[in-house]
Design an enzyme around this catalytic site. Sequence first.
Site, PDB file in Angstrom:
ATOM      1  N   SER A   7       0.835  -1.203   0.000  1.00 42.97           N
ATOM      2  CA  SER A   7       0.000   0.000   0.000  1.00 42.97           C
ATOM      3  C   SER A   7       0.875   1.261   0.000  1.00 42.97           C
ATOM      4  O   SER A   7       1.710   1.445   0.884  1.00 42.97           O
ATOM      5  CB  SER A   7      -0.898  -0.055   1.238  1.00 42.97           C
ATOM      6  OG  SER A   7      -1.794   1.013   1.220  1.00 42.97           O
ATOM      7  N   GLU A  29      -0.995  -0.941  -4.185  1.00 45.50           N
ATOM      8  CA  GLU A  29      -2.183  -0.098  -3.998  1.00 45.50           C
ATOM      9  C   GLU A  29      -1.780   1.372  -4.006  1.00 45.50           C
ATOM     10  O   GLU A  29      -0.944   1.792  -3.200  1.00 45.50           O
ATOM     11  CB  GLU A  29      -2.880  -0.398  -2.660  1.00 45.50           C
ATOM     12  CG  GLU A  29      -4.086   0.519  -2.472  1.00 45.50           C
ATOM     13  CD  GLU A  29      -4.740   0.464  -1.094  1.00 45.50           C
ATOM     14  OE1 GLU A  29      -4.036   0.537  -0.069  1.00 45.50           O
ATOM     15  OE2 GLU A  29      -5.972   0.374  -1.059  1.00 45.50           O
ATOM     16  N   LEU A  30      -2.381   2.152  -4.892  1.00 46.76           N
ATOM     17  CA  LEU A  30      -2.124   3.595  -4.924  1.00 46.76           C
ATOM     18  C   LEU A  30      -3.230   4.271  -4.133  1.00 46.76           C
ATOM     19  O   LEU A  30      -4.390   4.300  -4.579  1.00 46.76           O
ATOM     20  CB  LEU A  30      -2.111   4.102  -6.373  1.00 46.76           C
ATOM     21  CG  LEU A  30      -1.183   3.344  -7.331  1.00 46.76           C
ATOM     22  CD1 LEU A  30      -1.256   3.948  -8.723  1.00 46.76           C
ATOM     23  CD2 LEU A  30       0.258   3.357  -6.817  1.00 46.76           C
ATOM     24  N   ARG A  31      -2.899   4.760  -2.958  1.00 47.08           N
ATOM     25  CA  ARG A  31      -3.908   5.457  -2.130  1.00 47.08           C
ATOM     26  C   ARG A  31      -3.967   6.926  -2.575  1.00 47.08           C
ATOM     27  O   ARG A  31      -3.259   7.787  -2.057  1.00 47.08           O
ATOM     28  CB  ARG A  31      -3.529   5.332  -0.650  1.00 47.08           C
ATOM     29  CG  ARG A  31      -3.917   4.002  -0.019  1.00 47.08           C
ATOM     30  CD  ARG A  31      -5.424   3.860   0.203  1.00 47.08           C
ATOM     31  NE  ARG A  31      -5.956   4.928   1.022  1.00 47.08           N
ATOM     32  CZ  ARG A  31      -6.101   4.897   2.345  1.00 47.08           C
ATOM     33  NH1 ARG A  31      -5.778   3.808   2.994  1.00 47.08           N
ATOM     34  NH2 ARG A  31      -6.576   5.932   3.013  1.00 47.08           N
ATOM     35  N   HIS A 107     -15.410  -0.915   5.204  1.00 47.51           N
ATOM     36  CA  HIS A 107     -14.446  -0.739   6.310  1.00 47.51           C
ATOM     37  C   HIS A 107     -15.166  -0.269   7.553  1.00 47.51           C
ATOM     38  O   HIS A 107     -15.990   0.651   7.483  1.00 47.51           O
ATOM     39  CB  HIS A 107     -13.391   0.310   5.932  1.00 47.51           C
ATOM     40  CG  HIS A 107     -12.848   0.102   4.554  1.00 47.51           C
ATOM     41  ND1 HIS A 107     -13.527   0.465   3.426  1.00 47.51           N
ATOM     42  CD2 HIS A 107     -11.689  -0.464   4.130  1.00 47.51           C
ATOM     43  CE1 HIS A 107     -12.835   0.126   2.356  1.00 47.51           C
ATOM     44  NE2 HIS A 107     -11.711  -0.447   2.748  1.00 47.51           N
ATOM     45  N   LYS A 133     -13.969  -7.167  -0.109  1.00 49.14           N
ATOM     46  CA  LYS A 133     -12.963  -6.945   0.937  1.00 49.14           C
ATOM     47  C   LYS A 133     -13.610  -6.305   2.164  1.00 49.14           C
ATOM     48  O   LYS A 133     -14.336  -5.326   2.043  1.00 49.14           O
ATOM     49  CB  LYS A 133     -11.881  -6.019   0.392  1.00 49.14           C
ATOM     50  CG  LYS A 133     -10.639  -5.996   1.256  1.00 49.14           C
ATOM     51  CD  LYS A 133      -9.749  -4.853   0.861  1.00 49.14           C
ATOM     52  CE  LYS A 133     -10.331  -3.580   1.419  1.00 49.14           C
ATOM     53  NZ  LYS A 133      -9.781  -2.372   0.796  1.00 49.14           N
TER      54      LYS A 133
END
Length: 216
Positions: A7, A29-31, A107, A133
């Site tokens: 991440s 993962e590109l946040r 989340h 997820k």
Amino acid sequence: MTLIVASLPIRSEEDLKKIPSFYDADLIELRLDYSSSLPSIDKIEKFKEKVLVTIRDTREGGINFIDPKIKADYLQELYKRGILYDVEARFAKEYNIPTDGKIVSIHYFDRVPSYDEVIEILRDFVNKSWILKVAVVGKDGYKELLAKLLSLGNVAVLPMGTNPLERVAFSILGSKLIYGHTGEETAKGQLHYKEFKKILDYLTSISISSPSILMG
Ligand SMILES: O=C1C[C@@](O)(C(=O)O)C[C@@H](O)[C@@H]1O
């Protein structure tokens, strides 16, 4: 097999230059929500075999508020160009974002929901996503919830704020993704992705040399 996700917080287009140094992860993962403006998709496209784009909603742990209309148009463009992304189930529903072949997520940072609550939200995406997820804070009942969700099949479960080795345990039990950091945590409960890689590579090597150890 669990895929290892590295991440990476993206605060400016300059940060995209770091991507090749994490190519030993399965996905990077590109946040993008670490910046308040989104980078040009052209600059991401050349890495498309390796990247997973996330523009996390501030209601689900995002850092900066991104106008939902801009986010929706951006995700639609990523879809057209065949770039993998992770979209919150609620956002996908509200803005009619395509989810086939993508990660659909939810989340919980401050409470542990019931199994029924999670299923109610994810139900529509069970056959219309690559992976579902679920990330949940390590409060009462989180292990039971995450373990039960594994029976959905294509699911990644991530405890947050717990001993990072629990992520390894859920991987052995069938979670499809494990998120680690690249030097700066993007959630509590991560190890550096290279540490997760070392542990999982080791477990794979012993399960190959003595299949009965891990396969029962
Ligand atoms: O949703 C997830 C999982 C995560 O929150 C974690 O728990 O490692 C890290 C986030 O960057 C990612 O978007």
